[in-house]
Design a protein around this motif. Sequence first.
Motif, mmCIF file in Angstrom:
data_model
loop_
_atom_site.group_PDB
_atom_site.id
_atom_site.type_symbol
_atom_site.label_atom_id
_atom_site.label_comp_id
_atom_site.label_asym_id
_atom_site.label_seq_id
_atom_site.Cartn_x
_atom_site.Cartn_y
_atom_site.Cartn_z
ATOM 1 N N VAL A 45 -112.324 -14.157 -33.042
ATOM 2 C CA VAL A 45 -113.386 -14.698 -32.204
ATOM 3 C C VAL A 45 -112.862 -14.887 -30.787
ATOM 4 O O VAL A 45 -111.709 -15.281 -30.594
ATOM 5 C CB VAL A 45 -113.958 -16.008 -32.809
ATOM 6 N N VAL A 55 -115.169 -26.005 -26.893
ATOM 7 C CA VAL A 55 -115.045 -24.990 -27.934
ATOM 8 C C VAL A 55 -113.975 -25.436 -28.926
ATOM 9 O O VAL A 55 -112.884 -25.849 -28.524
ATOM 10 C CB VAL A 55 -114.673 -23.609 -27.338
ATOM 11 N N VAL A 57 -112.278 -24.177 -32.823
ATOM 12 C CA VAL A 57 -112.187 -23.246 -33.943
ATOM 13 C C VAL A 57 -111.228 -23.864 -34.954
ATOM 14 O O VAL A 57 -110.094 -24.193 -34.616
ATOM 15 C CB VAL A 57 -111.668 -21.858 -33.499
ATOM 16 N N VAL A 86 -116.586 -22.529 -36.261
ATOM 17 C CA VAL A 86 -116.633 -22.490 -34.807
ATOM 18 C C VAL A 86 -117.716 -23.436 -34.309
ATOM 19 O O VAL A 86 -118.840 -23.428 -34.816
ATOM 20 C CB VAL A 86 -116.926 -21.055 -34.306
ATOM 21 N N ARG A 115 -123.065 -23.768 -33.973
ATOM 22 C CA ARG A 115 -122.076 -23.882 -35.051
ATOM 23 C C ARG A 115 -122.254 -22.701 -35.985
ATOM 24 O O ARG A 115 -123.376 -22.395 -36.406
ATOM 25 C CB ARG A 115 -122.266 -25.184 -35.825
#
Length: 119
Positions: A45, A55, A57, A86, A115
């Motif tokens: 990603v 952000v 992850v 994410v 999401r």
Amino acid sequence: VTPAPDARVAPGASVPAGAPLAGAAVAAGTPAAAASGLVDSNAVVAFRTSGDSWVQVTDASGKAVYRKLMQAGETASASGALPLSVTVGSAVATQVQVRGQPYDLAPVTHGHVARFQVK
């Protein structure tokens, strides 16, 4: 922008596996990334922001492999043990690629936050 077939998901669903992982690596804001349009072509990603956006992850074990308040113009990428969870804090200010293909955040956005999972 329409996601590639292996990146298309319904709200609350997951992105299916379709490509090998590059390992648990995170790259951010490299000059080569800015020139090529991709942060890391092997990343699962990748993100590019046009405004401030949180952000995060998280990998399959719950470990945050990337977590940052990204500023306008920043790029970053992440890979890790699947599935990756994410969260994008400002969907309108963030472009996402999954396995090198554009990913449409609209179906997974509620309010300003997107999401989704990458499997």
